[in-house]
Structures are given as C-alpha cells and as structure tokens.
Design a protein around this motif. Structure first.
Motif, mmCIF file in Angstrom:
data_model
loop_
_atom_site.group_PDB
_atom_site.id
_atom_site.type_symbol
_atom_site.label_atom_id
_atom_site.label_comp_id
_atom_site.label_asym_id
_atom_site.label_seq_id
_atom_site.Cartn_x
_atom_site.Cartn_y
_atom_site.Cartn_z
ATOM 1 N N LEU A 146 12.443 -4.257 60.061
ATOM 2 C CA LEU A 146 12.007 -5.642 60.214
ATOM 3 C C LEU A 146 10.702 -5.730 60.997
ATOM 4 N N ALA A 147 10.552 -4.841 61.980
ATOM 5 C CA ALA A 147 9.306 -4.813 62.748
ATOM 6 C C ALA A 147 8.119 -4.498 61.848
ATOM 7 N N VAL A 148 8.366 -3.558 60.918
ATOM 8 C CA VAL A 148 7.296 -3.202 59.982
ATOM 9 C C VAL A 148 7.006 -4.370 59.048
ATOM 10 N N VAL A 149 8.064 -4.983 58.517
ATOM 11 C CA VAL A 149 7.904 -6.074 57.562
ATOM 12 C C VAL A 149 7.197 -7.265 58.198
ATOM 13 N N ARG A 150 7.512 -7.548 59.456
ATOM 14 C CA ARG A 150 6.947 -8.717 60.129
ATOM 15 C C ARG A 150 5.567 -8.462 60.745
ATOM 16 N N ASP A 151 5.125 -7.233 60.619
ATOM 17 C CA ASP A 151 3.806 -6.888 61.175
ATOM 18 C C ASP A 151 2.733 -7.731 60.483
ATOM 19 N N GLN A 152 1.909 -8.418 61.297
ATOM 20 C CA GLN A 152 0.869 -9.291 60.756
ATOM 21 C C GLN A 152 -0.220 -8.514 60.020
ATOM 22 N N ASN A 153 -0.247 -7.196 60.231
ATOM 23 C CA ASN A 153 -1.260 -6.368 59.565
ATOM 24 C C ASN A 153 -0.829 -5.936 58.173
ATOM 25 N N GLN A 179 -0.431 3.209 57.283
ATOM 26 C CA GLN A 179 -0.184 3.898 56.016
ATOM 27 C C GLN A 179 1.316 3.958 55.689
ATOM 28 N N THR A 180 2.005 2.855 55.931
ATOM 29 C CA THR A 180 3.424 2.760 55.590
ATOM 30 C C THR A 180 3.603 1.716 54.496
ATOM 31 N N VAL A 181 4.574 1.967 53.609
ATOM 32 C CA VAL A 181 4.871 1.045 52.514
ATOM 33 C C VAL A 181 6.378 0.825 52.455
ATOM 34 N N TYR A 182 6.795 -0.433 52.472
ATOM 35 C CA TYR A 182 8.206 -0.785 52.314
ATOM 36 C C TYR A 182 8.349 -1.679 51.095
ATOM 37 N N VAL A 183 9.459 -1.496 50.363
ATOM 38 C CA VAL A 183 9.752 -2.297 49.180
ATOM 39 C C VAL A 183 11.024 -3.092 49.433
ATOM 40 N N SER A 223 20.601 -3.712 52.869
ATOM 41 C CA SER A 223 19.402 -4.518 53.113
ATOM 42 C C SER A 223 18.459 -4.516 51.918
ATOM 43 N N ARG A 224 18.619 -3.533 51.034
ATOM 44 C CA ARG A 224 17.750 -3.376 49.870
ATOM 45 C C ARG A 224 16.278 -3.239 50.285
ATOM 46 N N LEU A 225 16.068 -2.696 51.484
ATOM 47 C CA LEU A 225 14.708 -2.461 51.979
ATOM 48 C C LEU A 225 14.478 -0.960 52.012
ATOM 49 N N PHE A 226 13.494 -0.477 51.266
ATOM 50 C CA PHE A 226 13.277 0.959 51.079
ATOM 51 C C PHE A 226 11.879 1.355 51.557
ATOM 52 N N ALA A 227 11.835 2.482 52.274
ATOM 53 C CA ALA A 227 10.534 3.048 52.653
ATOM 54 C C ALA A 227 10.094 4.005 51.554
ATOM 55 N N VAL A 228 8.837 3.886 51.122
ATOM 56 C CA VAL A 228 8.301 4.780 50.096
ATOM 57 C C VAL A 228 7.013 5.406 50.623
ATOM 58 N N ASN A 229 6.398 6.237 49.795
ATOM 59 C CA ASN A 229 5.187 6.939 50.223
ATOM 60 C C ASN A 229 3.987 5.986 50.293
ATOM 61 N N ASN A 230 2.961 6.448 51.011
ATOM 62 C CA ASN A 230 1.759 5.636 51.166
ATOM 63 C C ASN A 230 1.032 5.474 49.831
ATOM 64 N N ALA A 231 0.469 4.302 49.653
ATOM 65 C CA ALA A 231 -0.300 4.018 48.432
ATOM 66 C C ALA A 231 -1.791 4.004 48.779
ATOM 67 N N ILE A 232 -2.534 4.950 48.282
ATOM 68 C CA ILE A 232 -3.964 5.046 48.581
ATOM 69 C C ILE A 232 -4.760 4.304 47.500
ATOM 70 N N GLU A 233 -5.551 3.334 47.964
ATOM 71 C CA GLU A 233 -6.425 2.575 47.058
ATOM 72 C C GLU A 233 -5.662 1.952 45.899
ATOM 73 N N ALA A 234 -4.426 1.478 46.179
ATOM 74 C CA ALA A 234 -3.645 0.837 45.120
ATOM 75 C C ALA A 234 -4.222 -0.544 44.825
ATOM 76 N N GLU A 235 -4.270 -0.912 43.545
ATOM 77 C CA GLU A 235 -4.737 -2.218 43.120
ATOM 78 C C GLU A 235 -3.577 -3.087 42.622
ATOM 79 N N ALA A 236 -2.433 -2.421 42.352
ATOM 80 C CA ALA A 236 -1.224 -3.133 41.910
ATOM 81 C C ALA A 236 -0.019 -2.226 42.134
ATOM 82 N N PHE A 237 1.148 -2.866 42.103
ATOM 83 C CA PHE A 237 2.402 -2.116 42.242
ATOM 84 C C PHE A 237 3.338 -2.524 41.114
ATOM 85 N N GLY A 238 4.099 -1.557 40.621
ATOM 86 C CA GLY A 238 5.082 -1.839 39.587
ATOM 87 C C GLY A 238 6.366 -1.053 39.845
#
Length: 261
Positions: A146-153, A179-183, A223-238
């Motif tokens: 939740l701390a990561v999700v609520r991060d203003q950055n 460089q963290t990504v949560y889904v 929670s259905r909240l998953f940590a995944v790998n970093n996305a470098i220069e991503a323009e979209a997610f699928g």
C-alpha cells in the motif's frame, strides 16, 4: 504277596491313620488303584474309625447344657453370652474400600481430562500463534504494498478491458524512481485451470512486447496486488491469458486488458 495276605498284614490300618512313610503310602495307594478289594477294605476301615469316633465323643443334651450353665452361674455369678461378631464393621470396611476406589477412579478421570484439556489448549495456542505470525506477515506485506501504491511518485496506468473480456480492468503502479512496478488485478476474473495472466511492457513503434512477470497464485492472493519486474521505457502495458508457465510472446487473441502510459 497275595491280596488277602496284604489286607491282613495291617498295613491298610496304618495307611488310614497316616503313620506310613511317603513311599509306603504311595505303595498302598497304587495297590488300591489296582485292586478293588484293597480299595473296599480301606473304605471299610475309614468307616469303622468314624463310627468309633462318634461313639467315644460325649453327647451334650439340652438338659446337660442347662445344668452346666447353672453351675457356672452359681460359681461365677453370671455367664457372659458370646455374641457373634457384628458384620457392620466388615460392611463399613468394604464400603470405605469401594468409596476409595471410586474416588481414585474419579481423580484419575479428572487428571486424564485435565491432561487432554491442557493438550487441547496447547494445540490451540500453537495454532493461534501461527495464525498471528501469518497475520503479521500478511499485514506487513500489505502495508508495504500500500505504501508503494500510495506513493505520489507513482505513474498510475489504467488498463481497460478488451474484446475477449470487455468487463475486465486492471491498474499498473509504476515508480520510475525506485524502478518498482505493481499490478492491481482485482478487476480480472479467476484464470482457468492450467492458465496464468502474463504482464507485458509495450513499446508502440514498432510494437515490441516485453514480459515483466506472471500473476502467479492468483487464487491465493486475496489482495490481487502483484509485484512484477521493472518496465524500462514502457509506453503501454497489457495483460494476456497464457498457458501455465507463460509464453515468449503475447497471445493477442487472449488480450484481457490494455492501457497507454
């Protein structure tokens, strides 16, 4: 020795009176077992001895008993009547023993019950302790996510449903600084048995998909909240539905959600 001579030798009388040695007694018993005449003679001698004993014993009539009793009273003043010992003490003793046995049995039952209760309480405490530890771990993980999700950055990317599942939706929380990504996959249906959701970071021109992780243990993640790998220069997610273990490239026919950064 002939049977008659053996009978008249006097050894049978000594046998009845029990004055023979062990070997002689055994010999007479063996002789009686082999010769019915000897056996009958032994019985006859025993009957004669019993009759003689009765004839020698004095007969104490009721009148004689009263005369003796009066003489004793004249000499000693009174005769103490001897009463049979009462059975009350014996009954009390047996009753006390029964009560004692019942008490011991009850105490044993109580002790056994107490041991079972202690074992049950210990098991319950152990289970509660494990549940408490698991709850604390889950709470810590949830608070961290939740701390990561609520991060203003974070860059929040909404993913909308596609043709295969228009009602599906998801969100990607991408913190480019850490460089963290949560889904957040709470808007996705439970994947069928043998399949898994796979997350892709996309560059659009040309279209270049890069797998950044699988949403494993979908059913076990409340929670259905998953940590995944970093996305470098991503323009979209699928997110696509793929066979268990994932795929090298996305199955576009199974594209569930898609969203531009």
């Amino acid at each position: 020795m002939e049977v008659r001579a053996y009978i008249e030798s006097g050894i049978l009388e000594l046998y009845v009176f029990g004055t023979l040695s062990e070997s002689e007694t055994a010999e007479v018993a063996e002789m009686a077992g082999k010769n019915p005449e000897v056996q009958e003679e032994i019985i006859s001698i025993e009957k004669a001895v019993i009759s003689l004993s009765y004839s020698m014993a004095p007969y104490l009539s009721a009148a004689n008993y009263d005369r003796i009793r009066e003489k004793l009273i004249e000499k000693h003043g009174k005769v103490v009547e001897m009463k049979p010992k009462s059975n009350v003490a014996l009954f009390i003793g047996w009753a006390a023993a029964v009560v004692l046995m019942i008490g011991i049995g009850w105490q044993y039952t109580q002790l056994d019950s107490a041991k079972n209760q202690i074992a049950t309480v210990e098991t319950e405490n152990d289970t509660l302790q494990k549940e408490l530890i698991q709850t604390k771990l889950t709470q810590t993980q949830t608070e961290s996510m939740l701390a990561v999700v609520r991060d203003q950055n974070n860059t929040v990317v909404p993913l909308g449903g596609q043709a295969v599942s228009p009602e599906s939706k998801a969100k990607v929380y991408w913190n480019q600084g850490t460089q963290t990504v949560y889904v957040d996959a709470s808007g996705l249906p439970q994947p069928p048995e043998g399949f898994v959701y796979q997350v892709w970071a996309l560059k659009l021109n040309p279209l270049t998909p890069t797998s950044i992780g699988l949403l494993d243990d979908f059913k076990g993640n409340d929670s259905r909240l998953f940590a995944v790998n970093n996305a470098i220069e991503a323009e979209a997610f699928g997110i696509t539905l793929e066979p268990a273990g994932g795929s090298i490239s996305p199955t576009l026919e199974q594209l569930y959600t898609l969203g531009k950064v």
